[in-house]
Design a protein around this motif. Structure first.
Motif, PDB file in Angstrom:
ATOM      1  N   GLY A 172       0.843  -1.140  -0.058  1.00 51.23           N
ATOM      2  CA  GLY A 172      -0.152   0.148  -0.115  1.00 51.23           C
ATOM      3  C   GLY A 172       0.891   1.117   0.049  1.00 51.23           C
ATOM      4  N   LEU A 173       2.157   1.265   0.832  1.00 50.89           N
ATOM      5  CA  LEU A 173       2.832   2.324   0.811  1.00 50.89           C
ATOM      6  C   LEU A 173       3.461   2.498  -0.842  1.00 50.89           C
ATOM      7  CD1 LEU A 173       4.882   4.249   2.137  1.00 50.89           C
ATOM      8  CD2 LEU A 173       6.485   2.220   2.320  1.00 50.89           C
ATOM      9  N   PHE A 174       3.821   1.278  -1.479  1.00 48.02           N
ATOM     10  CA  PHE A 174       4.313   1.331  -3.006  1.00 48.02           C
ATOM     11  C   PHE A 174       3.337   1.935  -3.773  1.00 48.02           C
ATOM     12  CE2 PHE A 174       4.771  -0.244  -7.015  1.00 48.02           C
ATOM     13  CZ  PHE A 174       6.020  -0.100  -7.217  1.00 48.02           C
ATOM     14  N   THR A 175       2.030   1.518  -3.625  1.00 44.24           N
ATOM     15  CA  THR A 175       0.871   1.917  -4.478  1.00 44.24           C
ATOM     16  C   THR A 175       0.758   3.429  -4.248  1.00 44.24           C
ATOM     17  OG1 THR A 175      -0.383  -0.081  -4.013  1.00 44.24           O
ATOM     18  CG2 THR A 175      -1.666   1.805  -4.840  1.00 44.24           C
ATOM     19  N   GLU A 181       4.928   9.425  -7.786  1.00 44.41           N
ATOM     20  CA  GLU A 181       6.206   9.410  -8.580  1.00 44.41           C
ATOM     21  C   GLU A 181       6.045   9.004 -10.074  1.00 44.41           C
ATOM     22  OE1 GLU A 181      10.363   8.977  -9.217  1.00 44.41           O
ATOM     23  OE2 GLU A 181       9.166   9.455  -7.378  1.00 44.41           O
ATOM     24  N   SER A 182       4.862   8.050 -10.593  1.00 47.15           N
ATOM     25  CA  SER A 182       4.574   8.170 -11.793  1.00 47.15           C
ATOM     26  C   SER A 182       3.166   8.347 -12.132  1.00 47.15           C
ATOM     27  CB  SER A 182       5.303   6.592 -12.199  1.00 47.15           C
ATOM     28  OG  SER A 182       5.182   6.430 -13.479  1.00 47.15           O
ATOM     29  N   PRO A 183       2.449   9.346 -11.803  1.00 44.06           N
ATOM     30  CA  PRO A 183       1.081   9.302 -11.814  1.00 44.06           C
ATOM     31  C   PRO A 183       0.251   9.251 -13.185  1.00 44.06           C
ATOM     32  CG  PRO A 183       2.312  11.736 -11.676  1.00 44.06           C
ATOM     33  CD  PRO A 183       3.292  10.706 -11.765  1.00 44.06           C
ATOM     34  N   PHE A 210       3.221  17.448  -3.141  1.00 42.97           N
ATOM     35  CA  PHE A 210       2.731  16.703  -4.424  1.00 42.97           C
ATOM     36  C   PHE A 210       1.725  17.139  -5.209  1.00 42.97           C
ATOM     37  CE2 PHE A 210       0.315  13.535  -6.664  1.00 42.97           C
ATOM     38  CZ  PHE A 210       1.091  13.388  -7.631  1.00 42.97           C
ATOM     39  N   LEU A 211       0.636  17.374  -4.210  1.00 38.51           N
ATOM     40  CA  LEU A 211      -0.852  17.769  -4.721  1.00 38.51           C
ATOM     41  C   LEU A 211      -0.668  19.261  -4.992  1.00 38.51           C
ATOM     42  CD1 LEU A 211      -3.183  16.043  -2.224  1.00 38.51           C
ATOM     43  CD2 LEU A 211      -2.736  14.947  -4.830  1.00 38.51           C
ATOM     44  N   SER A 212       0.048  20.036  -4.614  1.00 42.50           N
ATOM     45  CA  SER A 212       0.140  21.425  -4.850  1.00 42.50           C
ATOM     46  C   SER A 212       0.816  21.547  -6.275  1.00 42.50           C
ATOM     47  CB  SER A 212       0.929  22.341  -3.681  1.00 42.50           C
ATOM     48  OG  SER A 212       2.449  21.671  -3.914  1.00 42.50           O
TER      49      SER A 212
END
Length: 403
Positions: A172-175, A181-183, A210-212
């Motif tokens: 889940g962390l990786f997800t 990282e690769s949206p 990231f979201l900003s």
């Protein structure tokens, strides 16, 4: 066997409704509409096939398991793909949930690609952490997915490019890491009981920035966790950051499940996550309340374009809607919906789907077409042992006499 339409008419007369529109008890329609005739006793059941994939990115072989949807071999449809981390461990319950939700039309048929884990702390952690020497190889695993496995799956199978990534705990962390990282690699994410405690809650610190930078981040993300899972606390802090900074196009949901722990919650998480990820398939209430065939078909073609030609509504939507249109004397509209219902659930070999369509065609003064459809119902009824042959024979004779 009693006529299903008689049961439905009885419920229609009882006017089981909400103030937002038409509703029929789901359990009754499941029993009436989803009766299957195509179970073959004695046949072997296989839910997936496995193969070894030689990865250049990882410099090793990985076991991949692939579960194809029912009807894959006999169709030309293209399908969404669910990439499942810890794929062997989670395959059985995920295939089961996908099967149930697909059969009732809550999600589209899909291909499931499971990746067997070898070293989870190595593959699924994005950064090094003191005390775990092998950690921090998440980037290499992400390269394996994006550069090798996904192109291979797209080339070998009929995919439609809509992809979902699902992971639990460190997966889940990786997800979540992959989404940042690769949206552009995946369209939706299922994050379950994630290990967001990693490196002093590094993901919680990173998500806001990231979201900003992604004002048009238009993904669908589901976060699920058991209330007895210690990971729920860091997940809650992660979610608070999303609440504060989420772009308007990001569609997300966070759920906690009572009496479920870290290892028991994924069954429920996966089921409700899939329903959420594909919730835009459901026919909008506005279309049901202010029905036109044009609006209805636009929606249907839209979900098929996005999720593949095998995508469809539940019969619990099609049939009550068409029955309501019959009551309104919108027979042309009822024909549209009943025809879509019969086409979408053709594989069920359910004669009543064609009887409903033929009745609507009769009311719409299309006797020649009604005759063809009654003949289809008769043929299926004979093949499946459904019964009603005498009544269907009579209807065919009546229409032939009219013509």
């Amino acid at each position: 066997m009693d006529r299903s339409s008689d049961w439905l008419e009885w419920f229609l007369q009882k006017k089981i409704r909400t103030n937002k529109g038409y509703m029929v008890y789901k359990v009754v329609l499941i029993l009436i509409l989803l009766f299957q005739f195509n179970v073959h006793a004695g046949s072997d059941v296989s839910i997936a096939k496995s193969f070894e994939f030689k990865s250049k990115s990882l410099s090793e072989n990985r076991t991949i398991v692939v579960s194809l949807p029912d009807g894959y071999e006999s169709s030309n449809a293209r399908y969404p793909v669910l990439y499942l981390l810890d794929g062997v461990q989670n395959l059985k319950h995920v295939v089961g949930s996908v099967d149930v939700l697909t059969r009732v039309g809550s999600i589209p048929p899909m291909i499931i690609v499971g990746i067997k884990s070898k070293n989870r702390m190595k593959d699924f952690t994005p950064t090094k952490m003191d005390g775990i020497e092998e950690s921090g190889e998440g980037k290499a695993f992400l390269n394996f997915l994006g550069d090798e496995l996904i192109p291979y799956i797209d080339n070998k199978y009929r995919t439609n490019k809509f992809r979902v990534l699902e992971g639990h705990s460190v997966a889940g962390l990786f997800t979540a890491y992959t989404s940042m990282e690769s949206p552009d690699l995946f369209d939706a994410y299922i994050v379950m009981g994630p290990a967001f405690w990693w490196n002093k809650e590094e993901p919680v610190r990173e998500v806001k920035s990231f979201l900003s930078t992604k004002p048009k981040f238009n993904k669908r993300i589901y976060f699920g966790v058991g209330k007895e899972d210690g990971n729920r606390h860091s997940l809650k802090r992660f979610v608070e950051e999303i609440k504060a900074a989420a772009p308007s196009q990001l569609v997300w949901k966070h759920e906690e499940f009572e009496d479920e722990g870290h290892m028991s919650a994924p069954l429920l998480n996966n089921y409700f996550a899939l329903k959420f990820i594909f919730s835009d398939m459901e026919l909008p209430q506005e279309v049901r309340d202010n029905f036109t065939s044009k609006k209805f078909l636009e929606h249907e073609f839209g979900i098929m374009k996005k999720y593949g030609s095998a995508a469809r509504q539940p019969q619990e939507i099609y049939v009550p809607l068409a029955m309501e249109l019959m009551k309104r004397k919108d027979y042309a509209g009822a024909v549209t919906v009943f025809r879509r219902n019969a086409d979408a659930y053709e594989m069920n070999k359910y004669p009543q789907n064609y009887v409903w369509l033929a009745e609507a065609l009769e009311k719409n003064k299309e006797p020649e077409e009604a005759l063809k459809v009654y003949k289809q119902a008769y043929k299926l009824s004979k093949e499946t042992g459904y019964g009603e042959l005498e009544r269907l024979t009579k209807k065919v004779a009546e229409l032939k006499a009219q013509l």
